[in-house]
Design an enzyme around this catalytic site. Sequence first.
Site, PDB file in Angstrom:
ATOM      1  N   GLU A 193       5.797   7.832  37.583  1.00 56.76           N
ATOM      2  CA  GLU A 193       6.776   6.977  36.919  1.00 56.76           C
ATOM      3  C   GLU A 193       7.936   6.697  37.864  1.00 56.76           C
ATOM      4  O   GLU A 193       8.239   7.482  38.760  1.00 56.76           O
ATOM      5  CB  GLU A 193       7.273   7.650  35.630  1.00 56.76           C
ATOM      6  CG  GLU A 193       7.773   9.087  35.789  1.00 56.76           C
ATOM      7  CD  GLU A 193       9.197   9.177  36.286  1.00 56.76           C
ATOM      8  OE1 GLU A 193       9.933   8.170  36.167  1.00 56.76           O
ATOM      9  OE2 GLU A 193       9.574  10.246  36.810  1.00 56.76           O
ATOM     10  N   PHE A 194       8.570   5.546  37.647  1.00 58.87           N
ATOM     11  CA  PHE A 194       9.728   5.149  38.454  1.00 58.87           C
ATOM     12  C   PHE A 194      10.839   4.676  37.520  1.00 58.87           C
ATOM     13  O   PHE A 194      11.349   3.559  37.640  1.00 58.87           O
ATOM     14  CB  PHE A 194       9.333   4.052  39.441  1.00 58.87           C
ATOM     15  CG  PHE A 194       8.226   4.451  40.375  1.00 58.87           C
ATOM     16  CD1 PHE A 194       8.499   5.213  41.513  1.00 58.87           C
ATOM     17  CD2 PHE A 194       6.914   4.097  40.113  1.00 58.87           C
ATOM     18  CE1 PHE A 194       7.477   5.596  42.370  1.00 58.87           C
ATOM     19  CE2 PHE A 194       5.887   4.473  40.965  1.00 58.87           C
ATOM     20  CZ  PHE A 194       6.166   5.225  42.096  1.00 58.87           C
TER      21      PHE A 194
ATOM     22  N   ALA B 144      28.935   4.519  47.630  1.00 61.44           N
ATOM     23  CA  ALA B 144      29.301   5.837  48.147  1.00 61.44           C
ATOM     24  C   ALA B 144      29.959   6.652  47.034  1.00 61.44           C
ATOM     25  O   ALA B 144      30.585   6.108  46.132  1.00 61.44           O
ATOM     26  CB  ALA B 144      30.251   5.697  49.324  1.00 61.44           C
TER      27      ALA B 144
ATOM     28  N   CYS C 231      15.899  14.267  39.100  1.00 64.86           N
ATOM     29  CA  CYS C 231      14.731  14.080  39.973  1.00 64.86           C
ATOM     30  C   CYS C 231      15.030  14.141  41.469  1.00 64.86           C
ATOM     31  O   CYS C 231      14.334  14.827  42.213  1.00 64.86           O
ATOM     32  CB  CYS C 231      14.048  12.748  39.654  1.00 64.86           C
ATOM     33  SG  CYS C 231      13.281  12.699  38.023  1.00 64.86           S
TER      34      CYS C 231
END
Length: 297
Positions: A149-150, A253, A261
């Site tokens: 999964e993404f 940043a 994850c």
Amino acid sequence: MNITVIGTGYVGLVTGACFSKKGNQVYCVDIDEEKIEGLKRGVIPIFEPDLERIVIESQKSGDLIFTTNLKEAVDDSNIIFIAVGTPMNDDGSANLDHVLEAARNIGRTISHESLVVVKSTVPVGTSHEIQRIINEISEIEVDIASNPEFLREGRAVEDFMNPDRIVIGAENDKVFETLKELYQPFTSNHEQFILMDVESSELTKYVANALLATWISFMNEIANICEVTGTNIQDIQRGIGSDMRIGHDYLNAGCGYGGSCLPKDVNALIKMANSNDMTRQSSPKLKRLIQIKRTFL
């Protein structure tokens, strides 16, 4: 299609809910009885836009069933997704206890030929180990596939319903075609399917997260240079993000990367690369990848 999803954590719950939204009958299985009872009442343990609505509507339509009874679910399914957690061990490696226990439970309960799909983030070779464990316990033949999964936190439902790509690792055309049919309602064209072998699919997830982590860490280093030189990091972000080869995502940043994850998956990738067997086979590029954490983190 009839589907079982083992695990009702972040990935499992979103996966089960989104598949049920498209008219599949989905069993979401978990050993935590209190959690399952809560989900039956529409109590969602995570916040994701639209997830609560989908869970409630799909339960009312009978397409989504929460249960602790794995045998009932597996008996009524032809595709079984493993979507349990793989937390980090003390040495940085992925803890596969839940994944392998899921494999053993499938072996004990499976009653007909099925496709087992590994959605958990696992090291290279784990999917075939799952298949071996099931075959040792049961005489029932199972096909195995890797389908990482993404999903982005806060946009998980959106990402699942409108994926930019669907990675499928398998060994035969039958499995590819089955999963392509399952995912077809979520795609607009065949180019979104990226087909490969099981091991490459397993590694793809780690490489994606390691690259994102490297990107964030790199921009943090550039921000430090900006502080010393009196330059503006926001202007630099716009300047390089406008390059179509780079884009604007993951250029902000900050204090570093976090989440559930990226930290554990970067460490797991480094642990894989440093393992004895892989070290002997490492190319110069892979050895360079091992330095990611030392260089940027």
